[in-house]
Motif scaffolding. Structure first.
Motif, PDB file in Angstrom:
ATOM      1  N   ASN A   1       0.824  -1.192   0.000  1.00  4.86           N
ATOM      2  CA  ASN A   1       0.000   0.000   0.000  1.00  4.86           C
ATOM      3  C   ASN A   1       0.862   1.246   0.000  1.00  4.86           C
ATOM      4  O   ASN A   1       0.399   2.308   0.297  1.00  4.86           O
ATOM      5  N   GLY A   2       2.126   1.119  -0.376  1.00  3.25           N
ATOM      6  CA  GLY A   2       3.029   2.260  -0.420  1.00  3.25           C
ATOM      7  C   GLY A   2       2.902   2.990  -1.730  1.00  3.25           C
ATOM      8  O   GLY A   2       1.897   2.948  -2.380  1.00  3.25           O
ATOM      9  N   GLY A   3       3.938   3.663  -2.144  1.00  6.38           N
ATOM     10  CA  GLY A   3       3.994   4.306  -3.425  1.00  6.38           C
ATOM     11  C   GLY A   3       5.455   4.326  -3.825  1.00  6.38           C
ATOM     12  O   GLY A   3       6.246   4.813  -3.061  1.00  6.38           O
ATOM     13  N   GLU A   4       5.843   3.787  -4.974  1.00  3.26           N
ATOM     14  CA  GLU A   4       7.249   3.577  -5.259  1.00  3.26           C
ATOM     15  C   GLU A   4       7.575   3.394  -6.734  1.00  3.26           C
ATOM     16  O   GLU A   4       6.907   2.641  -7.388  1.00  3.26           O
ATOM     17  N   PRO A   5       8.647   4.050  -7.339  1.00  2.45           N
ATOM     18  CA  PRO A   5       8.970   3.760  -8.725  1.00  2.45           C
ATOM     19  C   PRO A   5       9.571   2.378  -8.875  1.00  2.45           C
ATOM     20  O   PRO A   5      10.413   2.022  -8.108  1.00  2.45           O
TER      21      PRO A   5
ATOM     22  N   THR B   1      12.939  -4.343 -10.615  1.00  4.73           N
ATOM     23  CA  THR B   1      13.981  -3.662  -9.854  1.00  4.73           C
ATOM     24  C   THR B   1      13.375  -2.387  -9.293  1.00  4.73           C
ATOM     25  O   THR B   1      13.010  -1.489 -10.036  1.00  4.73           O
ATOM     26  N   PHE B   2      13.255  -2.328  -7.989  1.00  3.91           N
ATOM     27  CA  PHE B   2      12.714  -1.161  -7.306  1.00  3.91           C
ATOM     28  C   PHE B   2      13.876  -0.213  -7.004  1.00  3.91           C
ATOM     29  O   PHE B   2      14.806  -0.580  -6.297  1.00  3.91           O
ATOM     30  N   ASN B   3      13.838   0.997  -7.524  1.00  3.69           N
ATOM     31  CA  ASN B   3      14.920   1.958  -7.317  1.00  3.69           C
ATOM     32  C   ASN B   3      14.774   2.742  -6.029  1.00  3.69           C
ATOM     33  O   ASN B   3      15.673   3.471  -5.642  1.00  3.69           O
ATOM     34  N   SER B   4      13.634   2.637  -5.386  1.00  5.69           N
ATOM     35  CA  SER B   4      13.397   3.298  -4.104  1.00  5.69           C
ATOM     36  C   SER B   4      12.237   2.582  -3.438  1.00  5.69           C
ATOM     37  O   SER B   4      11.761   1.570  -3.932  1.00  5.69           O
ATOM     38  N   GLY B   5      11.762   3.139  -2.354  1.00  4.58           N
ATOM     39  CA  GLY B   5      10.635   2.551  -1.654  1.00  4.58           C
ATOM     40  C   GLY B   5       9.297   2.823  -2.328  1.00  4.58           C
ATOM     41  O   GLY B   5       8.271   2.358  -1.874  1.00  4.58           O
ATOM     42  N   GLN B   6       9.277   3.575  -3.427  1.00  9.31           N
ATOM     43  CA  GLN B   6       8.024   3.901  -4.117  1.00  9.31           C
ATOM     44  C   GLN B   6       7.791   2.940  -5.266  1.00  9.31           C
ATOM     45  O   GLN B   6       8.651   2.797  -6.128  1.00  9.31           O
TER      46      GLN B   6
ATOM     47  N   THR C   1      12.410   5.336   0.908  1.00 12.55           N
ATOM     48  CA  THR C   1      13.742   4.793   1.136  1.00 12.55           C
ATOM     49  C   THR C   1      14.523   4.750  -0.162  1.00 12.55           C
ATOM     50  O   THR C   1      13.959   4.548  -1.231  1.00 12.55           O
ATOM     51  N   GLN C   2      15.805   4.946  -0.071  1.00 17.45           N
ATOM     52  CA  GLN C   2      16.669   4.916  -1.249  1.00 17.45           C
ATOM     53  C   GLN C   2      17.455   3.612  -1.243  1.00 17.45           C
ATOM     54  O   GLN C   2      18.620   3.576  -0.892  1.00 17.45           O
ATOM     55  N   ALA C   3      16.769   2.534  -1.575  1.00 15.39           N
ATOM     56  CA  ALA C   3      17.386   1.209  -1.611  1.00 15.39           C
ATOM     57  C   ALA C   3      16.934   0.492  -2.871  1.00 15.39           C
ATOM     58  O   ALA C   3      15.774   0.591  -3.267  1.00 15.39           O
TER      59      ALA C   3
END
Length: 162
Positions: free
Chosen positions: A31-35, A81-86, A110-112
């Motif tokens: 339920n987040g939001g992430e690229p 591949t998630f570039n951040s938490g969004q 988050t930047q992970a």
């Protein structure tokens, strides 16, 4: 020669920065939001095989709930591949086209880098909750932030509040 060596060194360092994790789930809920960067897997599955949908799930008092889903409709796994938490974003517009709300506005992610496989038939599902909307016509747009542009995997839902 020095430029070639420096370029090679930079590429080597960047390649070594991956976390090496590979998480596979049959259904991935959130339920987040992430690229999200959706890339073809090694068997050649393309991005165009993910099918988005956006539906209203429930109305209570002045709270409106929606579900944005992206489903892998191929017979192969798609590597994410998630570039951040969004993982996704949305915009709510009024009938004049003005933006009333953007899901990611005012949020930090988050930047992970996280890598995950979306198996055949699996889906990503995200809840969107909107409150205190005045009577009128609205347009909700949601998209997976996996592609190069906001229009990748975008789904649109028009709804009215009386």
């Amino acid at each position: 020669m020095k430029k070639v060596m420096m370029s090679f060194l930079c590429l080597f360092v960047l390649a070594a920065c991956g976390n090496g994790q590979n998480n596979s789930n049959k259904a991935i809920e959130g339920n987040g939001g992430e690229p999200v960067n959706v890339q073809p897997d090694k068997k050649g599955v393309t991005e165009g095989r993910l099918k988005p949908s956006l539906v209203e799930t429930k109305r209570e008092d002045n709270t409106y709930n929606f579900e944005y889903t992206v489903e892998n409709q191929t017979d192969k796994s798609i590597h994410l591949t998630f570039n951040s938490g969004q993982k996704f974003d949305y915009i709510l517009r009024n009938e004049a086209g003005e933006i009333l709300k953007r899901g990611s506005e005012g949020k930090f992610f988050t930047q992970a880098i996280i890598e995950q496989d979306l198996e055949a038939g699996a889906r990503l599902s995200f809840d969107i909750q909107l409150k205190d909307l005045a009577p009128g016509n609205y347009r909700l747009e949601a998209w997976l932030t996996a592609g190069s542009e906001e229009t990748d995997y975008k789904e649109l839902l028009k709804f009215t509040i009386e």
